[in-house]
Write a protein that holds these residues in place. Structure first.
Motif, mmCIF file in Angstrom:
data_model
loop_
_atom_site.group_PDB
_atom_site.id
_atom_site.type_symbol
_atom_site.label_atom_id
_atom_site.label_comp_id
_atom_site.label_asym_id
_atom_site.label_seq_id
_atom_site.Cartn_x
_atom_site.Cartn_y
_atom_site.Cartn_z
ATOM 1 N N ALA A 99 -36.471 -23.147 -78.414
ATOM 2 C CA ALA A 99 -37.413 -22.214 -79.045
ATOM 3 C C ALA A 99 -37.194 -20.791 -78.538
ATOM 4 N N ARG A 100 -36.680 -20.659 -77.320
ATOM 5 C CA ARG A 100 -36.383 -19.327 -76.772
ATOM 6 C C ARG A 100 -35.335 -18.590 -77.600
ATOM 7 N N TYR A 101 -34.531 -19.379 -78.331
ATOM 8 C CA TYR A 101 -33.467 -18.783 -79.160
ATOM 9 C C TYR A 101 -33.794 -18.894 -80.648
ATOM 10 N N ASN A 102 -35.083 -19.163 -80.930
ATOM 11 C CA ASN A 102 -35.552 -19.298 -82.310
ATOM 12 C C ASN A 102 -34.813 -20.398 -83.068
ATOM 13 N N ARG A 103 -34.555 -21.472 -82.374
ATOM 14 C CA ARG A 103 -33.903 -22.621 -83.009
ATOM 15 C C ARG A 103 -34.859 -23.804 -83.064
ATOM 16 N N THR A 104 -34.763 -24.541 -84.149
ATOM 17 C CA THR A 104 -35.556 -25.753 -84.337
ATOM 18 C C THR A 104 -34.698 -26.964 -84.005
ATOM 19 N N ALA A 133 -26.751 -28.319 -91.724
ATOM 20 C CA ALA A 133 -26.777 -27.376 -92.848
ATOM 21 C C ALA A 133 -28.036 -26.514 -92.824
ATOM 22 N N LEU A 134 -29.119 -27.076 -92.289
ATOM 23 C CA LEU A 134 -30.387 -26.342 -92.202
ATOM 24 C C LEU A 134 -30.507 -25.568 -90.888
ATOM 25 N N HIS A 135 -29.425 -25.536 -90.119
ATOM 26 C CA HIS A 135 -29.342 -24.780 -88.862
ATOM 27 C C HIS A 135 -30.301 -25.294 -87.787
ATOM 28 N N ALA A 136 -30.625 -26.583 -87.870
ATOM 29 C CA ALA A 136 -31.414 -27.205 -86.810
ATOM 30 C C ALA A 136 -30.461 -27.857 -85.816
ATOM 31 N N VAL A 137 -30.909 -27.993 -84.572
ATOM 32 C CA VAL A 137 -30.098 -28.624 -83.536
ATOM 33 C C VAL A 137 -30.460 -30.105 -83.486
ATOM 34 N N ALA A 138 -29.515 -30.951 -83.813
ATOM 35 C CA ALA A 138 -29.768 -32.394 -83.804
ATOM 36 C C ALA A 138 -29.691 -32.923 -82.374
ATOM 37 N N ILE A 139 -30.750 -33.599 -81.931
ATOM 38 C CA ILE A 139 -30.794 -34.249 -80.616
ATOM 39 C C ILE A 139 -30.758 -35.755 -80.871
ATOM 40 N N VAL A 140 -29.639 -36.374 -80.585
ATOM 41 C CA VAL A 140 -29.454 -37.805 -80.847
ATOM 42 C C VAL A 140 -29.676 -38.580 -79.556
#
Length: 382
Positions: A99-104, A133-140
């Protein structure tokens, strides 16, 4: 710099696997500060233009303190309870860090069974692709709350290799508590005979004499799991870097640290990778020597005449193991017949069969030879 390190340094799509030890203190307490430092290093890589998928361990470790457990649980039910609580803390920590980098961030929980079933496999691939594609960071993470055998082995190492191929990654970076591959445990080796560091693995000869240990008190993978997973990804055509989490910034920028694993020259197709590594085998076909030669060395389709026995309950389209007369697996493939139908065809030549049963039992295009015994030289420490 070797071509393999250069490929990892410039990879546009990267899977980063983070082990439990990288997210905990020496006493085993889940450490959000360590996680935040890793997120910062990953953010720099993403700003440089790479797509990154994170495979994160640590759910069980993150659940130990909230549940007031004195140590990592050993029974399956408590492990699953710890994972249930810890998964919330883990994903919240990643969400806060990015969130500090405005990422979801988006959470994707998988089990080996999900990867093994073709429909779930495809759905997981579609979800991960859409998140990127939606610029979210996937946490698997492995779905430890419902996993059984998976919860005890691998610590997400194998999962990260499967995900790397699933998303078509250009590189896999494994971050753990050790700075690369050694021929033995450097923490246990005598001072007069220190363990030998192996900077690059290009083939089986580089693994001569390697003894890989098992998991730690908090993690479950160990070097044997990391080595196996690195070779799996490399065999599929993905270059791999094994490095310490403390060197994450360097590993994610110029890839000049750790051990690099050279990939096969040509990337394996998604279907053949699934057949060889991901799919669960539903049965076994035992072959005679002639059929083994035809399938393995001549890469020909398997016909009923070369099959001496059938075991298991399978149906057309399922994956089966092909074994030689001594029981050694020589290949895996997609079978064209049900087990009941095939049982009536054993040892019969094609000309003896009705017209509707004259197709190959396993077509050459659906056959994948058994995994090369590249890790035979690398044995697990007892």
């Amino acid at each position: 710099m070797s071509a393999y390190r250069q490929a990892i340094r410039t990879a546009r799509s990267v899977v980063v696997k983070i082990g439990t030890a990288a997210l905990t203190t020496p006493k085993g307490v889940f450490d959000t500060n360590r996680l935040a430092e890793l997120a910062e290093a990953i953010e720099r890589r993403m700003r440089a233009g790479s797509d990154v998928v994170i495979v994160s361990s640590g759910a069980i470790a993150a659940g130990i303190e909230p549940l007031k457990l004195s140590k990592r649980p050993t029974d399956l039910a408590t492990k699953q309870a710890a994972a249930s609580v810890g998964q919330v803390a883990l994903i919240n920590a990643w969400s806060t860090a990015f969130a500090r980098y405005n990422r979801t961030v988006g959470q994707v929980l998988l089990t080996a069974h999900d990867i093994s079933m073709r429909v779930q496999h495809t759905n997981a691939q579609r979800t991960l692709d859409r998140l990127r594609a939606l610029h979210a960071v996937a946490i698997v993470n492995e779905n430890d709350t419902v996993a059984t055998n998976e919860i005890r082995f691998g610590d997400n190492d194998r999962l990260s290799a499967l995900v790397a191929h699933l998303v078509g990654a250009d590189a896999l970076i494994l971050l753990s508590d050790i700075d690369g591959l050694y021929d033995g445990d450097p923490r246990k080796a005598p001072k007069d005979k220190p363990a030998r560091f192996i900077p690059e693995v290009r083939g089986p000869e580089d693994l001569d004499g390697v003894i890989a240990g098992r998991g730690s008190r908090l993690g479950t993978g160990g070097m044997i799991s990391k080595l196996s997973s690195a070779l799996l990804a490399a065999d599929a055509g993905v270059p791999v870097l094994l490095a310490a989490a403390s060197d994450a910034a360097t590993a994610l920028t110029d890839a000049s640290v750790g051990t690099v694993f050279a990939p096969r020259p040509k990337r394996m197709s998604a279907r053949k990778f699934w057949v060889r590594y991901a799919a669960e085998a539903s049965g076994v076909l035992t072959l005679d020597e002639g059929a083994v030669r035809a399938v393995v060395h001549q890469r020909r389709s398997l016909l009923p005449a070369g099959i001496t026995a059938v075991s298991g309950r399978f149906y057309g389209g399922d994956v089966v193991e092909l074994r030689g007369p001594d029981g050694t697996m020589v290949a895996r493939g997609v079978v064209a017949y049900d087990h009941t139908e095939l049982s009536t065809m054993l040892g019969r030549s094609t000309s003896e069969l009705p017209a509707e049963l004259r197709r190959a039992v396993v077509h050459a295009d659906d056959l994948v030879p058994a995994i090369p015994r590249r890790t035979r030289a690398a044995r697990a420490a007892q």
